[in-house]
Design a protein around this motif. Structure first.
Motif, short mmCIF file in Angstrom:
data_model
loop_
_atom_site.label_atom_id
_atom_site.label_comp_id
_atom_site.label_asym_id
_atom_site.label_seq_id
_atom_site.Cartn_x
_atom_site.Cartn_y
_atom_site.Cartn_z
N PHE A 32 0.82 -1.20 0.00
CA PHE A 32 0.00 0.00 0.00
C PHE A 32 0.87 1.26 0.00
CE2 PHE A 32 -2.71 3.14 2.35
CZ PHE A 32 -3.59 3.37 1.30
N LEU A 33 1.93 1.27 0.79
CA LEU A 33 2.84 2.41 0.81
C LEU A 33 3.47 2.63 -0.57
CD1 LEU A 33 4.32 4.64 2.38
CD2 LEU A 33 6.06 2.94 2.96
N LEU A 34 3.92 1.55 -1.20
CA LEU A 34 4.48 1.67 -2.56
C LEU A 34 3.46 2.27 -3.52
CD1 LEU A 34 6.40 -1.70 -3.04
CD2 LEU A 34 7.39 0.59 -3.09
N TRP A 35 2.22 1.79 -3.44
CA TRP A 35 1.16 2.29 -4.31
C TRP A 35 0.92 3.77 -4.06
CZ3 TRP A 35 -3.65 4.40 -3.37
CH2 TRP A 35 -4.49 4.53 -4.47
N CYS A 36 0.85 4.16 -2.78
CA CYS A 36 0.63 5.57 -2.46
C CYS A 36 1.72 6.45 -3.07
CB CYS A 36 0.61 5.78 -0.94
SG CYS A 36 -0.84 5.17 -0.10
N VAL A 37 2.96 6.06 -2.87
CA VAL A 37 4.09 6.89 -3.29
C VAL A 37 4.29 6.84 -4.81
CG1 VAL A 37 6.61 7.12 -3.14
CG2 VAL A 37 5.25 6.75 -1.06
N LEU A 38 4.23 5.63 -5.40
CA LEU A 38 4.55 5.49 -6.82
C LEU A 38 3.36 5.78 -7.73
CD1 LEU A 38 6.80 2.32 -6.69
CD2 LEU A 38 7.50 4.73 -6.79
N ARG A 39 2.19 5.32 -7.38
CA ARG A 39 1.01 5.51 -8.25
C ARG A 39 0.31 6.83 -7.99
NH1 ARG A 39 -1.83 1.32 -11.07
NH2 ARG A 39 -3.30 2.98 -11.55
N ARG A 40 0.11 7.18 -6.72
CA ARG A 40 -0.67 8.38 -6.37
C ARG A 40 0.21 9.58 -6.08
NH1 ARG A 40 -6.04 7.33 -7.75
NH2 ARG A 40 -7.08 8.31 -6.00
N ARG A 41 1.52 9.35 -5.91
CA ARG A 41 2.46 10.43 -5.59
C ARG A 41 1.98 11.20 -4.36
NH1 ARG A 41 7.07 9.58 -6.78
NH2 ARG A 41 7.61 11.76 -6.74
N MET A 42 1.62 10.42 -3.34
CA MET A 42 1.13 11.02 -2.10
C MET A 42 1.62 10.21 -0.91
SD MET A 42 -2.86 9.69 -2.25
CE MET A 42 -3.40 11.15 -1.50
N ALA A 43 1.61 10.85 0.23
CA ALA A 43 1.99 10.17 1.47
C ALA A 43 0.84 9.30 1.95
CB ALA A 43 2.34 11.20 2.54
N LEU A 44 1.17 8.28 2.69
CA LEU A 44 0.17 7.40 3.28
C LEU A 44 -0.78 8.20 4.19
CD1 LEU A 44 0.87 3.89 4.24
CD2 LEU A 44 0.02 5.26 6.11
N SER A 45 -0.27 9.24 4.84
CA SER A 45 -1.09 10.07 5.72
C SER A 45 -1.88 11.14 4.97
CB SER A 45 -0.23 10.71 6.82
OG SER A 45 0.84 11.41 6.25
N ASP A 46 -1.84 11.12 3.64
CA ASP A 46 -2.65 12.02 2.82
C ASP A 46 -3.87 11.32 2.22
OD1 ASP A 46 -1.06 14.30 3.08
OD2 ASP A 46 0.20 13.78 1.36
N VAL A 47 -3.97 10.02 2.40
CA VAL A 47 -5.00 9.21 1.76
C VAL A 47 -6.40 9.61 2.22
CG1 VAL A 47 -5.89 6.84 1.64
CG2 VAL A 47 -3.46 7.27 1.34
N LEU A 48 -7.31 9.72 1.25
CA LEU A 48 -8.72 9.98 1.52
C LEU A 48 -9.56 8.84 0.94
CD1 LEU A 48 -8.84 13.80 0.67
CD2 LEU A 48 -8.67 12.74 2.94
N PHE A 49 -10.85 8.91 1.13
CA PHE A 49 -11.79 7.87 0.68
C PHE A 49 -11.55 7.46 -0.77
CE2 PHE A 49 -15.72 7.30 -1.77
CZ PHE A 49 -16.10 6.06 -1.31
N GLU A 50 -11.42 8.42 -1.67
CA GLU A 50 -11.27 8.11 -3.09
C GLU A 50 -9.99 7.32 -3.36
OE1 GLU A 50 -13.79 11.68 -2.50
OE2 GLU A 50 -11.76 11.17 -1.84
N ASP A 51 -8.96 7.62 -2.62
CA ASP A 51 -7.69 6.89 -2.76
C ASP A 51 -7.85 5.45 -2.29
OD1 ASP A 51 -6.28 9.34 -3.55
OD2 ASP A 51 -6.54 9.90 -1.44
N CYS A 52 -8.59 5.26 -1.20
CA CYS A 52 -8.83 3.91 -0.68
C CYS A 52 -9.59 3.08 -1.71
CB CYS A 52 -9.63 3.97 0.62
SG CYS A 52 -8.81 4.85 1.96
N GLU A 53 -10.60 3.67 -2.31
CA GLU A 53 -11.38 2.96 -3.33
C GLU A 53 -10.51 2.65 -4.55
OE1 GLU A 53 -14.29 1.56 -3.35
OE2 GLU A 53 -15.11 2.33 -1.47
N ALA A 54 -9.65 3.60 -4.91
CA ALA A 54 -8.76 3.37 -6.05
C ALA A 54 -7.79 2.22 -5.76
CB ALA A 54 -8.00 4.65 -6.40
#
Length: 171
Positions: free
Chosen positions: A63-85
């Motif tokens: 999940f951390l890899l996905w956040c950083v590499l795919r979404r270009r965001m920190a794990l502590s920036d995740v919102l509902f839409e990111d979780c669904e994605a």
């Protein structure tokens, strides 16, 4: 590793979660300064349970890899839409995320050995949700966006009753 390279200092700091938009500004009960340290603190709870430790480590690192590499965001920036994605991503990771099992530091290592089964997808979502619940409980995060996300559906196998093993009617 080559999977995560923060690039310039400002991008690395932004992706580390030091100033994540969901970070709690009140007194935190763990000493983690960034998202990776928060993962390590969480996993420390499972140090005496090696199988659980490895299973959670795998899910949280993916999940951390996905956040950083795919979404270009920190794990502590995740919102509902990111979780669904991410839940959608688990149903069909990009081909360069999939490869045969290889040692962790090998150039052939990939986060997934194949497309996760529906049960594995459900487990991943539940493990991440549990992690985020803990982050809120220890006041590292202000809220848990995973509470809004339904578990992936898993078909329950139908077990055929084995009549030949039933007791005789007289009993």
């Amino acid at each position: 590793t080559r999977w995560i390279s923060a690039g310039d200092g400002s991008a690395g700091q932004r992706l580390s979660g030091i100033n994540g938009r969901n970070r709690n500004t009140q007194h935190c009960l763990i000493s983690a300064c960034n998202d990776l340290q928060a993962i390590e603190a969480y996993l420390y709870k499972y140090r005496a349970q090696p199988k659980t430790f490895r299973a959670y480590q795998k899910e949280l690192e993916r999940f951390l890899l996905w956040c950083v590499l795919r979404r270009r965001m920190a794990l502590s920036d995740v919102l509902f839409e990111d979780c669904e994605a991410y839940k959608d991503f688990l149903g069909g990771p990009d081909s360069h995320w999939i490869g045969p099992r290889a040692p962790r530091l090998s150039e052939h290592w990939r986060p997934f050995a194949g497309i996760p089964s529906p049960a594995s997808q459900r487990y991943a979502v539940q493990a991440i949700r549990s992690f985020y619940t803990w982050l809120v409980d220890v006041r590292y995060l202000s809220g848990n966006p995973w509470v809004t996300v339904a578990d992936p559906r898993v078909e329950q196998p139908i077990h055929v009753i084995q009549i030949e093993k039933a007791l005789p009617e007289a009993l």
